[in-house]
Scaffold this motif. Structure first.
Motif, PDB file in Angstrom:
ATOM      1  N   PRO A  40      -1.218  35.370 -10.401  1.00  0.00           N
ATOM      2  CA  PRO A  40      -0.060  35.659 -11.253  1.00  0.00           C
ATOM      3  C   PRO A  40       1.256  35.669 -10.473  1.00  0.00           C
ATOM      4  CG  PRO A  40      -1.877  37.062 -11.884  1.00  0.00           C
ATOM      5  CD  PRO A  40      -2.304  36.331 -10.624  1.00  0.00           C
ATOM      6  N   GLN A  41       1.260  36.247  -9.294  1.00  0.00           N
ATOM      7  CA  GLN A  41       2.493  36.300  -8.496  1.00  0.00           C
ATOM      8  C   GLN A  41       2.966  34.898  -8.124  1.00  0.00           C
ATOM      9  OE1 GLN A  41       2.260  38.650  -4.929  1.00  0.00           O
ATOM     10  NE2 GLN A  41       4.312  38.109  -4.281  1.00  0.00           N
ATOM     11  N   ASP A  42       2.068  34.050  -7.646  1.00  0.00           N
ATOM     12  CA  ASP A  42       2.450  32.692  -7.264  1.00  0.00           C
ATOM     13  C   ASP A  42       2.879  31.872  -8.477  1.00  0.00           C
ATOM     14  OD1 ASP A  42       1.846  33.397  -4.662  1.00  0.00           O
ATOM     15  OD2 ASP A  42      -0.075  32.342  -4.624  1.00  0.00           O
ATOM     16  N   TRP A  43       2.189  32.055  -9.612  1.00  0.00           N
ATOM     17  CA  TRP A  43       2.546  31.349 -10.846  1.00  0.00           C
ATOM     18  C   TRP A  43       3.976  31.702 -11.239  1.00  0.00           C
ATOM     19  CZ3 TRP A  43       4.290  31.993 -15.759  1.00  0.00           C
ATOM     20  CH2 TRP A  43       4.022  30.978 -16.685  1.00  0.00           C
ATOM     21  N   HIS A  44       4.328  32.983 -11.141  1.00  0.00           N
ATOM     22  CA  HIS A  44       5.679  33.412 -11.525  1.00  0.00           C
ATOM     23  C   HIS A  44       6.735  32.901 -10.557  1.00  0.00           C
ATOM     24  CE1 HIS A  44       4.886  35.772 -15.087  1.00  0.00           C
ATOM     25  NE2 HIS A  44       3.795  36.214 -14.499  1.00  0.00           N
ATOM     26  N   VAL A  45       6.406  32.775  -9.280  1.00  0.00           N
ATOM     27  CA  VAL A  45       7.348  32.193  -8.311  1.00  0.00           C
ATOM     28  C   VAL A  45       7.655  30.751  -8.707  1.00  0.00           C
ATOM     29  CG1 VAL A  45       7.589  31.397  -5.910  1.00  0.00           C
ATOM     30  CG2 VAL A  45       6.739  33.702  -6.384  1.00  0.00           C
ATOM     31  N   VAL A  46       6.617  30.001  -9.047  1.00  0.00           N
ATOM     32  CA  VAL A  46       6.804  28.605  -9.457  1.00  0.00           C
ATOM     33  C   VAL A  46       7.594  28.541 -10.768  1.00  0.00           C
ATOM     34  CG1 VAL A  46       5.614  26.506 -10.217  1.00  0.00           C
ATOM     35  CG2 VAL A  46       4.781  27.755  -8.217  1.00  0.00           C
ATOM     36  N   ALA A  47       7.227  29.375 -11.732  1.00  0.00           N
ATOM     37  CA  ALA A  47       7.928  29.376 -13.023  1.00  0.00           C
ATOM     38  C   ALA A  47       9.405  29.733 -12.851  1.00  0.00           C
ATOM     39  CB  ALA A  47       7.258  30.347 -13.991  1.00  0.00           C
ATOM     40  N   ASP A  48       9.696  30.738 -12.036  1.00  0.00           N
ATOM     41  CA  ASP A  48      11.090  31.103 -11.782  1.00  0.00           C
ATOM     42  C   ASP A  48      11.871  29.911 -11.235  1.00  0.00           C
ATOM     43  OD1 ASP A  48      10.704  33.715 -12.582  1.00  0.00           O
ATOM     44  OD2 ASP A  48      10.649  34.539 -10.548  1.00  0.00           O
ATOM     45  N   ALA A  49      11.287  29.245 -10.252  1.00  0.00           N
ATOM     46  CA  ALA A  49      11.986  28.118  -9.627  1.00  0.00           C
ATOM     47  C   ALA A  49      12.199  26.973 -10.609  1.00  0.00           C
ATOM     48  CB  ALA A  49      11.203  27.628  -8.410  1.00  0.00           C
ATOM     49  N   LEU A  50      11.194  26.688 -11.415  1.00  0.00           N
ATOM     50  CA  LEU A  50      11.308  25.562 -12.340  1.00  0.00           C
ATOM     51  C   LEU A  50      12.219  25.851 -13.526  1.00  0.00           C
ATOM     52  CD1 LEU A  50       7.610  24.301 -12.508  1.00  0.00           C
ATOM     53  CD2 LEU A  50       9.512  23.265 -11.264  1.00  0.00           C
ATOM     54  N   PHE A  51      12.164  27.070 -14.062  1.00  0.00           N
ATOM     55  CA  PHE A  51      12.796  27.330 -15.347  1.00  0.00           C
ATOM     56  C   PHE A  51      13.951  28.321 -15.328  1.00  0.00           C
ATOM     57  CE2 PHE A  51       8.301  26.271 -16.064  1.00  0.00           C
ATOM     58  CZ  PHE A  51       8.484  25.033 -16.649  1.00  0.00           C
ATOM     59  N   LYS A  52      14.092  29.106 -14.275  1.00  0.00           N
ATOM     60  CA  LYS A  52      15.130  30.137 -14.283  1.00  0.00           C
ATOM     61  C   LYS A  52      16.184  29.967 -13.197  1.00  0.00           C
ATOM     62  CE  LYS A  52      12.238  33.648 -16.390  1.00  0.00           C
ATOM     63  NZ  LYS A  52      11.669  34.995 -16.257  1.00  0.00           N
ATOM     64  N   MET A  53      15.873  29.242 -12.151  1.00  0.00           N
ATOM     65  CA  MET A  53      16.791  29.135 -11.023  1.00  0.00           C
ATOM     66  C   MET A  53      17.558  27.821 -11.056  1.00  0.00           C
ATOM     67  SD  MET A  53      14.328  30.513  -7.961  1.00  0.00           S
ATOM     68  CE  MET A  53      15.643  30.509  -6.754  1.00  0.00           C
ATOM     69  N   ASP A  54      18.795  27.883 -10.611  1.00  0.00           N
ATOM     70  CA  ASP A  54      19.522  26.640 -10.352  1.00  0.00           C
ATOM     71  C   ASP A  54      18.971  26.088  -9.052  1.00  0.00           C
ATOM     72  OD1 ASP A  54      21.201  26.842 -12.561  1.00  0.00           O
ATOM     73  OD2 ASP A  54      22.644  28.087 -11.476  1.00  0.00           O
ATOM     74  N   LYS A  55      18.612  24.832  -9.096  1.00  0.00           N
ATOM     75  CA  LYS A  55      18.084  24.212  -7.886  1.00  0.00           C
ATOM     76  C   LYS A  55      18.843  22.922  -7.610  1.00  0.00           C
ATOM     77  CE  LYS A  55      14.246  23.087 -10.788  1.00  0.00           C
ATOM     78  NZ  LYS A  55      14.855  23.849 -11.843  1.00  0.00           N
ATOM     79  N   PRO A  56      19.091  22.644  -6.348  1.00  0.00           N
ATOM     80  CA  PRO A  56      19.798  21.413  -6.019  1.00  0.00           C
ATOM     81  C   PRO A  56      18.979  20.180  -6.407  1.00  0.00           C
ATOM     82  CG  PRO A  56      19.419  22.756  -4.042  1.00  0.00           C
ATOM     83  CD  PRO A  56      18.736  23.419  -5.184  1.00  0.00           C
ATOM     84  N   GLU A  57      19.670  19.129  -6.727  1.00  0.00           N
ATOM     85  CA  GLU A  57      19.021  17.839  -7.009  1.00  0.00           C
ATOM     86  C   GLU A  57      18.151  17.463  -5.808  1.00  0.00           C
ATOM     87  OE1 GLU A  57      18.093  14.542  -9.225  1.00  0.00           O
ATOM     88  OE2 GLU A  57      19.496  16.093  -9.859  1.00  0.00           O
ATOM     89  N   GLY A  58      16.923  17.074  -6.073  1.00  0.00           N
ATOM     90  CA  GLY A  58      16.029  16.664  -5.000  1.00  0.00           C
ATOM     91  C   GLY A  58      15.281  17.801  -4.339  1.00  0.00           C
ATOM     92  N   ALA A  59      15.377  19.012  -4.892  1.00  0.00           N
ATOM     93  CA  ALA A  59      14.708  20.162  -4.274  1.00  0.00           C
ATOM     94  C   ALA A  59      13.199  20.154  -4.523  1.00  0.00           C
ATOM     95  CB  ALA A  59      15.310  21.462  -4.793  1.00  0.00           C
ATOM     96  N   LEU A  60      12.764  19.613  -5.642  1.00  0.00           N
ATOM     97  CA  LEU A  60      11.345  19.606  -5.978  1.00  0.00           C
ATOM     98  C   LEU A  60      10.636  18.434  -5.307  1.00  0.00           C
ATOM     99  CD1 LEU A  60      11.554  20.395  -9.797  1.00  0.00           C
ATOM    100  CD2 LEU A  60      11.163  21.985  -7.894  1.00  0.00           C
TER     101      LEU A  60
END
Length: 92
Positions: A40-60
């Motif tokens: 659950p903790q790792d899933w939420h880290v991924v979900a936060d990054a994908l759906f809640k955080m601003d991420k620079p182009e090319g970060a994924l």
């Protein structure tokens, strides 16, 4: 992912988890479909990054063509050229 892009610690951890998911998917794939489980903790880290955080182009990771949520936002979906990946939480 461009290695020159500065990432915060949370986003770095999410990218690390995504790379592990992408590397593991071929081992559990049935045809194009692969289901990978995260804590659950790792899933939420991924979900936060994908759906809640601003991420620079090319970060994924470059292999990810698209991503989304399924099953009432309980499953993260990733589309790559080779696989349709479902990331589910392991029951705690």
């Amino acid at each position: 992912m461009d290695p020159d892009i500065p990432l915060n610690k949370h986003l770095k951890q999410a990218v690390n988890h995504l790379n592990k998911v992408l590397n593991y998917a071929p081992m559990v794939a049935e045809g194009r479909t692969a289901t990978v489980h995260l804590t659950p903790q790792d899933w939420h880290v991924v979900a936060d990054a994908l759906f809640k955080m601003d991420k620079p182009e090319g970060a994924l990771p470059d292999a990810i063509d698209d991503y989304g949520l399924a099953d009432q936002n309980e499953v993260i979906t990733l589309t790559t050229p080779d696989y349709d990946i479902r990331i589910e939480m392991v029951a705690a």
